[in-house]
Design a protein around this motif. Structure first.
Motif, short mmCIF file in Angstrom:
data_model
loop_
_atom_site.label_atom_id
_atom_site.label_comp_id
_atom_site.label_asym_id
_atom_site.label_seq_id
_atom_site.Cartn_x
_atom_site.Cartn_y
_atom_site.Cartn_z
N ALA A 1 -21.32 -17.27 -45.68
CA ALA A 1 -22.73 -17.61 -45.45
C ALA A 1 -22.91 -19.12 -45.55
N LYS A 2 -23.96 -19.60 -44.89
CA LYS A 2 -24.24 -21.04 -44.91
C LYS A 2 -24.65 -21.50 -46.31
N ASN A 3 -25.42 -20.66 -47.01
CA ASN A 3 -25.88 -21.02 -48.36
C ASN A 3 -26.32 -19.74 -49.09
N GLY A 4 -26.76 -19.93 -50.34
CA GLY A 4 -27.12 -18.78 -51.17
C GLY A 4 -28.22 -17.95 -50.55
N LYS A 5 -29.21 -18.63 -49.97
CA LYS A 5 -30.33 -17.89 -49.40
C LYS A 5 -29.85 -17.03 -48.24
N GLU A 6 -28.96 -17.58 -47.39
CA GLU A 6 -28.45 -16.78 -46.27
C GLU A 6 -27.63 -15.60 -46.77
N LEU A 7 -26.87 -15.82 -47.86
CA LEU A 7 -26.10 -14.70 -48.42
C LEU A 7 -27.04 -13.57 -48.85
N SER A 8 -28.12 -13.92 -49.56
CA SER A 8 -29.13 -12.92 -49.94
C SER A 8 -29.60 -12.15 -48.72
N GLU A 9 -29.91 -12.88 -47.65
CA GLU A 9 -30.46 -12.21 -46.47
C GLU A 9 -29.43 -11.31 -45.80
N ILE A 10 -28.18 -11.79 -45.71
CA ILE A 10 -27.13 -10.94 -45.12
C ILE A 10 -27.00 -9.66 -45.93
N ILE A 11 -26.91 -9.83 -47.27
CA ILE A 11 -26.65 -8.67 -48.12
C ILE A 11 -27.82 -7.69 -48.08
N PHE A 12 -29.05 -8.20 -48.18
CA PHE A 12 -30.16 -7.27 -48.36
C PHE A 12 -30.85 -6.89 -47.06
N ASN A 13 -30.98 -7.83 -46.14
CA ASN A 13 -31.68 -7.48 -44.91
C ASN A 13 -30.76 -6.80 -43.91
N LYS A 14 -29.45 -7.10 -43.99
CA LYS A 14 -28.54 -6.49 -43.02
C LYS A 14 -27.70 -5.38 -43.67
N LEU A 15 -26.76 -5.77 -44.54
CA LEU A 15 -25.81 -4.79 -45.08
C LEU A 15 -26.52 -3.76 -45.95
N GLY A 16 -27.52 -4.21 -46.72
CA GLY A 16 -28.17 -3.31 -47.67
C GLY A 16 -28.86 -2.14 -46.98
N LYS A 17 -29.05 -2.24 -45.68
CA LYS A 17 -29.74 -1.15 -44.99
C LYS A 17 -28.77 -0.07 -44.50
N ILE A 18 -27.48 -0.31 -44.67
CA ILE A 18 -26.52 0.76 -44.36
C ILE A 18 -26.78 1.92 -45.30
N LYS A 19 -26.87 3.14 -44.76
CA LYS A 19 -27.19 4.32 -45.57
C LYS A 19 -26.07 4.63 -46.57
N GLY A 20 -26.42 4.78 -47.83
CA GLY A 20 -25.45 5.25 -48.81
C GLY A 20 -24.98 4.18 -49.79
N ILE A 21 -25.33 2.91 -49.54
CA ILE A 21 -24.94 1.86 -50.49
C ILE A 21 -25.82 1.94 -51.73
N LYS A 22 -25.18 1.90 -52.93
CA LYS A 22 -25.97 1.96 -54.15
C LYS A 22 -26.02 0.63 -54.88
N LYS A 23 -24.97 -0.17 -54.78
CA LYS A 23 -24.97 -1.44 -55.51
C LYS A 23 -24.12 -2.45 -54.76
N VAL A 24 -24.51 -3.72 -54.83
CA VAL A 24 -23.79 -4.79 -54.15
C VAL A 24 -23.51 -5.88 -55.19
N CYS A 25 -22.26 -6.31 -55.32
CA CYS A 25 -21.87 -7.26 -56.36
C CYS A 25 -21.10 -8.44 -55.77
N PRO A 26 -21.77 -9.55 -55.46
CA PRO A 26 -21.07 -10.69 -54.90
C PRO A 26 -20.48 -11.60 -55.97
#
Lengths: 140, 140, 140, 140, 140, 140, 140, 140
Positions: D107-132
């Motif tokens: 990711a370009k920076n921390g804010k983009e990482l947040s967005e990738i994780i929560f707006n994109k990956l976090g929407k995959i069905k079945g994920i319970k926790k994400v630990c970067p």
């Protein structure tokens, strides 16, 4: 501390430079009363100081890390006090969380954070483990 | 941001109410130059605001808790935003630590902390776990 | 780095041996332009080298372990550097995760992994804990 | 795979663009023999491809995160496969560590990482926790 | 090892005293063939021995503890070997889990477990941490 | 159970096929007395069965995993019982450790372990998390 | 211990000052029988003593901390015994949880807890880590 | 509460059945003054009751478990209250430790503990995880 003191504090927490005349007007009191109360709270140590809230990425600090320190118990107090002397360490407090000493460290980038932690702080006698967590985005 | 801006910020981080005339004198510049630079940093968002630093125990808050929140990933953003709306929640940020949402909560005592966490915050949709760590003493 | 550089990198990340003539054709540019840009990125250190992607189980390494190391803070840098000198240690980086030094180690089987970790790496001065996690299957 | 294959692989792991003629010379064999062996290893899947090793900060990715995902067991395989489809997710593997799915995200920076994780990956069905965990510096 | 060997092993894992004649009958082979194959597997070390499965609570061991040990890496092998010499320690293996040495310890009660761990095993040089988990009930 | 029973058990734990005549000779008693005591211990359930101790890597199982399972509390008993029905799951017990259900699973390699855990066991209703730890080497 | 003893204990656990005459009446027995049984249980050590249940916050102890201690194994017993000698440490026991020594410590506030832990207890030889968890509210 | 109250409490914490006449003598005061103060502390809730201290193993409870419970935040209060209603659950409190609800449970043996936790307590709506730690020996 009475309710009026609390309200004055609330205003100053929101805006630490808010003129006393404005605070006085909103509380239907005189500027001198506000000034006296603020002075009292400064003397009592309720108010410890004033600060500016900055946007650390815009200042060039792309990495702000909440960093926990584990120490030998007998070195705990000396480590905590020595951490306070470093300019890069902005906050130091003791906590019941996973690490009894918690700090906030500002660095330009990941490499600089490594150097601060290991070349500078890591040399303090008694530190056993260092655990940084990077703040991604401050929302409030 | 140039070096002079950084120095002005350093003064204001130490004392957010320091008069611009004093800052100007220490930096061998004019009060209007300081004022212009501060205004520029406010407009650019480098300076986000001013605040007062308080002694929470003296204000009657005997329990200040750094509190982590775990959520379902799809509820992460809405939970983080809703946490910002609570008066008892003084800070909210996202982090790479054990909990992706970290907050700072002020309470009169342990019982009140329980009530804030479970009767108020715990009802936000999507929260799975709440992990408070009590700050014992702030050293810096 | 401009957008054309990024596109060239994307092609090379996919296929590090892709001929420059093919890259040039796809980007509507000349082979010499691609060559010049690649050379520039090599000189600037954006491109650090080229490698082959291997199937470790098919090479006979049935155990590939992401292995974290905990050290005394004052030994952190020397341990990290010494780990780089071992042939069995394929990657070394510092991280904000559970262990500040992370490595990738290849071994023929579990017993060989034990021997590498304890008879070889474990003798580096300053290591306190070693935590291997076995990669079960690489999907991407 | 015999010992000569292993040596060829060692050369290519060091430099994936090393000409076969040079490899042949160092191994006292012919260029056509090297070419045949490499082709055989490509067909057998020992060699899965070629790549370029990049300096991610110099490419503008200031935040590279080893990110673990926890899922409901029944969603494990579909989550792992869906993660592979995202461009920002550079590696995906299953592991015996704290998280059974591990990825590498740029990711370009921390804010983009947040967005990738929560707006994109976090929407995959079945994920319970994400630990970067943020990589601070790659040493090898 | 062929499929017939595997089937013989399956019978013996179920019942280590099952007569070879019975195994032979079920596999449509001769008793001497079974005997020869078992002897071969004993010589090859596939079969390491025979044992009895006991009900530890009924033997008077009310506390069976899976106990992990953390050591300094340089003491890892000597600690593991010394643990093998204690009668109370029934199993010893190395693992990628939270503790690299795992053991199974039998004790009459909690107090005896404390004494075994701290008065006996804890005195082995190099042990840093001991983590017992009590088995509540064996289901298979 | 008296002391003689304990001694007989000790012999059988060492060698589950040791002839009763040999045990009798070492204990200065008759073969029929040993036989009677063993039969009594079998009837009382002190002896639950006999087994063979195998070298799992030599059998082709390169991955033996102590695997913990987390479940919803209301599904705990049904999950534990269903795990017992799988051939790949060699042991099942409940424990006070990090995971209340612990199992031992044998697999040919890492990929097969993934498939057993996620395609087979992971589909049992009520499982929330699966945590495998690979046994590197059994020492006792 | 028979069932009548258990019932007497149940009464005394509820109310340690309940007169024996009342207990006798509820159990349809004589006061002297109750007295004899209680004396027997005191002599046998089933009853170890009598105590008062207090509301610690009302006594001025705003911070009651369940505090775990990690020690070097060889110092475990001496640390546990020395902890028993401190007035601030109200309970000491050994446990299979995250910390093998658990204590209950009473303090006036967070700052006093820090001082007890680091200036007093932390100086006991052999302690490696101290982990306090604050009790927020006692419900039963 | 004054100092005399504290001293009376100290006596009663040591021995909850100590006659007021003896306490009065040691404090150079009258029995009626002690009685009055104790009554006042009972009315104020400083003294919540009296109890007997028992030796749980001698009562037949070989397994005493400090057991943490994780819940969905919205079910936290109802779970905590429902746990209070079970006879086997001797203490319930909320805490800032790894689990926000902590209890003390007494059981005859490991199997009974399993049954209490999963057949009884585990059926309370909203419990997500149960973590028992066995007390090995109480020292104070």
């Amino acid at each position: 501390m009475d309710e009026k003191d609390m309200k004055i504090l609330d205003f100053l927490i929101q805006d630490g430079r808010k003129p006393f005349t404005e605070i006085a007007k909103e509380l239907n009191t005189s500027e001198s009363s506000v000034r006296k109360r603020v002075k009292k709270m400064e003397e009592d140590g309720v108010i410890k100081g004033y600060s500016v809230m900055v946007d650390t990425p815009k200042m060039g600090y792309t990495v702000v890390a909440q960093t926990g320190f584990d120490t030998n118990p007998e070195d705990f107090l000396s480590v905590a006090q020595e951490l306070c002397t470093f300019e890069e360490v902005k906050k130091v407090f003791t906590s019941t969380g996973d690490h009894m000493i918690m700090t906030e460290i500002w660095a330009k980038n990941g490499k600089e954070l490594s150097e601060i932690i290991f070349n500078k702080l890591g040399k303090i006698k008694g530190i056993k483990k260092v655990c940084p967590a990077i703040i991604l985005e401050q929302l409030k």
